[in-house]
Write a protein that holds these residues in place. Structure first.
Motif, short mmCIF file in Angstrom:
data_model
loop_
_atom_site.label_atom_id
_atom_site.label_comp_id
_atom_site.label_asym_id
_atom_site.label_seq_id
_atom_site.Cartn_x
_atom_site.Cartn_y
_atom_site.Cartn_z
N GLU A 61 0.86 -1.18 0.00
CA GLU A 61 0.00 0.00 0.00
C GLU A 61 0.90 1.23 0.00
OE1 GLU A 61 -2.47 -0.64 3.40
OE2 GLU A 61 -3.50 -2.31 2.45
N VAL A 63 1.54 5.66 -1.18
CA VAL A 63 1.05 7.02 -1.43
C VAL A 63 1.87 7.58 -2.58
CG1 VAL A 63 0.75 9.33 -0.47
CG2 VAL A 63 0.51 7.34 1.01
N THR A 64 1.19 8.20 -3.56
CA THR A 64 1.90 8.79 -4.68
C THR A 64 2.15 10.28 -4.40
OG1 THR A 64 -0.11 9.40 -5.88
CG2 THR A 64 0.80 7.20 -6.30
N GLY A 67 -0.89 12.39 -4.08
CA GLY A 67 -1.75 12.20 -2.93
C GLY A 67 -2.67 11.00 -3.02
N LEU A 69 -3.82 7.24 -2.58
CA LEU A 69 -3.51 6.08 -1.75
C LEU A 69 -4.09 4.86 -2.45
CD1 LEU A 69 -4.03 8.52 0.51
CD2 LEU A 69 -3.60 6.60 1.98
N LEU A 101 3.04 2.49 2.86
CA LEU A 101 2.26 2.49 4.10
C LEU A 101 2.25 1.11 4.74
CD1 LEU A 101 -0.81 4.50 2.76
CD2 LEU A 101 1.02 5.36 4.21
#
Length: 107
Positions: A61, A63-64, A67, A69, A101
């Motif tokens: 998981e 985050v780019t 923003g 997810l 994450l």
């Protein structure tokens, strides 16, 4: 007639060599400080980001930089597919991943 002669004054040779070196010392010191304050930490961050990008795997998981997810569903050399919702998949560049994450963050 209206122009007077200008005579140059000779400077002592030994003092000019030493003073020239002393004038360059602050400039060299500024570059050394700049290297340790700005350049070296930036190279360290780039190295850590590259290691993180190479270590991502399917199911992680992330985050780019925009923003988003999501969970990684497919991996490619430079592109990965990110599942942001049930049935919604987006293709993003690997380099746009900012953070990995912990598992279970994205539902």
């Amino acid at each position: 007639m209206f122009i007077s002669n200008a005579f140059a004054q000779a400077a002592p040779a030994a003092a000019s060599t030493e003073s020239g070196l002393m004038q360059m010392l602050p400039l060299v010191a500024m570059f050394v400080v700049l290297y340790f304050v700005m350049i070296r930490p930036q190279m360290k961050r780039q190295k850590e980001h590259k290691a993180m990008i190479e270590a991502i795997a399917k199911g992680d998981e992330v985050v780019t930089s925009g923003g988003l997810l999501g969970k990684i569903s497919k991996l490619g050399d430079s592109v990965l597919t990110l599942e942001v919702a049930a049935g919604v998949e987006l293709q993003v560049q690997r380099s746009s991943v900012v953070q990995v994450l912990p598992k279970g963050t994205v539902k």
